[in-house]
Write an enzyme that holds these catalytic residues in place. Structure first.
Site, PDB file in Angstrom:
ATOM      1  N   ARG A  39       0.813  -1.222   0.000  1.00  0.00           N
ATOM      2  CA  ARG A  39       0.000   0.000   0.000  1.00  0.00           C
ATOM      3  C   ARG A  39       0.846   1.271   0.000  1.00  0.00           C
ATOM      4  O   ARG A  39       0.308   2.374  -0.065  1.00  0.00           O
ATOM      5  CB  ARG A  39      -0.974  -0.009   1.179  1.00  0.00           C
ATOM      6  CG  ARG A  39      -2.092  -1.027   0.957  1.00  0.00           C
ATOM      7  CD  ARG A  39      -3.233  -0.961   1.966  1.00  0.00           C
ATOM      8  NE  ARG A  39      -3.219   0.137   2.881  1.00  0.00           N
ATOM      9  CZ  ARG A  39      -3.135   0.038   4.214  1.00  0.00           C
ATOM     10  NH1 ARG A  39      -3.065  -1.131   4.790  1.00  0.00           N
ATOM     11  NH2 ARG A  39      -3.149   1.102   4.974  1.00  0.00           N
ATOM     12  N   ASN A  40       2.164   1.128   0.086  1.00  0.00           N
ATOM     13  CA  ASN A  40       3.009   2.312  -0.021  1.00  0.00           C
ATOM     14  C   ASN A  40       2.930   2.808  -1.464  1.00  0.00           C
ATOM     15  O   ASN A  40       3.033   2.030  -2.399  1.00  0.00           O
ATOM     16  CB  ASN A  40       4.461   1.984   0.362  1.00  0.00           C
ATOM     17  CG  ASN A  40       5.290   3.239   0.511  1.00  0.00           C
ATOM     18  OD1 ASN A  40       5.473   3.991  -0.430  1.00  0.00           O
ATOM     19  ND2 ASN A  40       5.780   3.463   1.717  1.00  0.00           N
ATOM     20  N   GLN A  41       2.750   4.092  -1.634  1.00  0.00           N
ATOM     21  CA  GLN A  41       2.510   4.665  -2.959  1.00  0.00           C
ATOM     22  C   GLN A  41       3.777   5.141  -3.667  1.00  0.00           C
ATOM     23  O   GLN A  41       3.690   5.737  -4.741  1.00  0.00           O
ATOM     24  CB  GLN A  41       1.516   5.823  -2.837  1.00  0.00           C
ATOM     25  CG  GLN A  41       0.153   5.374  -2.346  1.00  0.00           C
ATOM     26  CD  GLN A  41      -0.782   6.541  -2.129  1.00  0.00           C
ATOM     27  OE1 GLN A  41      -0.380   7.615  -1.701  1.00  0.00           O
ATOM     28  NE2 GLN A  41      -2.045   6.326  -2.431  1.00  0.00           N
TER      29      GLN A  41
END
Length: 162
Positions: A39-41
């Site tokens: 979920r890190n962008q």
């Protein structure tokens, strides 16, 4: 508390931009890769900045694409104690030698700080280099920092444009 160490820098002499995180989170440390939390962008953000779908590539190809676009990657913290993955839990910091790395990169013109902790620790290490480099404070790519993607991207675009 467990002591965690950052990874080696991903950089070469052609780097014009250096993006600095704080310290890899638990998912990244477990995988041995920068920005491994699904979920890190980070990969979506920097991919949108350079016009390459980095999220669709394998890790080694992502790194190669960054270098091809003259972008380096590292962390401001060499090692520190931290429970979990949040920057707020970081204690007893030993900093990476950012000044030495920055002065060894002849083409370096911009440093982007991925999040507030990175900016706070990193700026303090650069000394008089802050006068010759463009420093860009970026909203964190972390899933814990919940700004909308489009808002983050608008700030990250400043890596290429004043």
């Amino acid at each position: 508390m467990i002591r965690h160490a950052s990874f080696a820098p991903i950089v070469d002499a052609q780097a014009e931009i250096l993006i600095l995180g704080s310290l890899p989170g638990a998912a990244s440390l477990a995988a041995g890769r920068y920005y491994a939390h699904p979920r890190n962008q980070f990969w979506r953000l920097i991919g949108a900045v350079i016009g390459v779908d980095l999220a669709a590539l394998g890790y080694e190809d992502r790194l190669a694409a960054l270098l091809e676009h003259r972008i380096g990657l590292w962390d401001v913290i060499a090692d520190a104690e931290r429970a979990g993955s949040l920057d707020a839990a970081i204690r007893n910091v030993a900093a990476n030698d950012l000044r030495s790395l920055a002065t060894s990169l002849p083409a370096l013109r911009t440093i982007g700080f991925n999040g507030g902790t990175s900016a706070r620790i990193g700026r303090a290490q650069l000394g008089d280099l802050v006068d010759r480099l463009r420093l860009v404070a970026l909203p964190s790519s972390s899933p814990a920092f919940t700004l909308p993607f489009e808002t983050k991207l608008a700030a990250w675009q400043k890596l290429l444009h004043d």
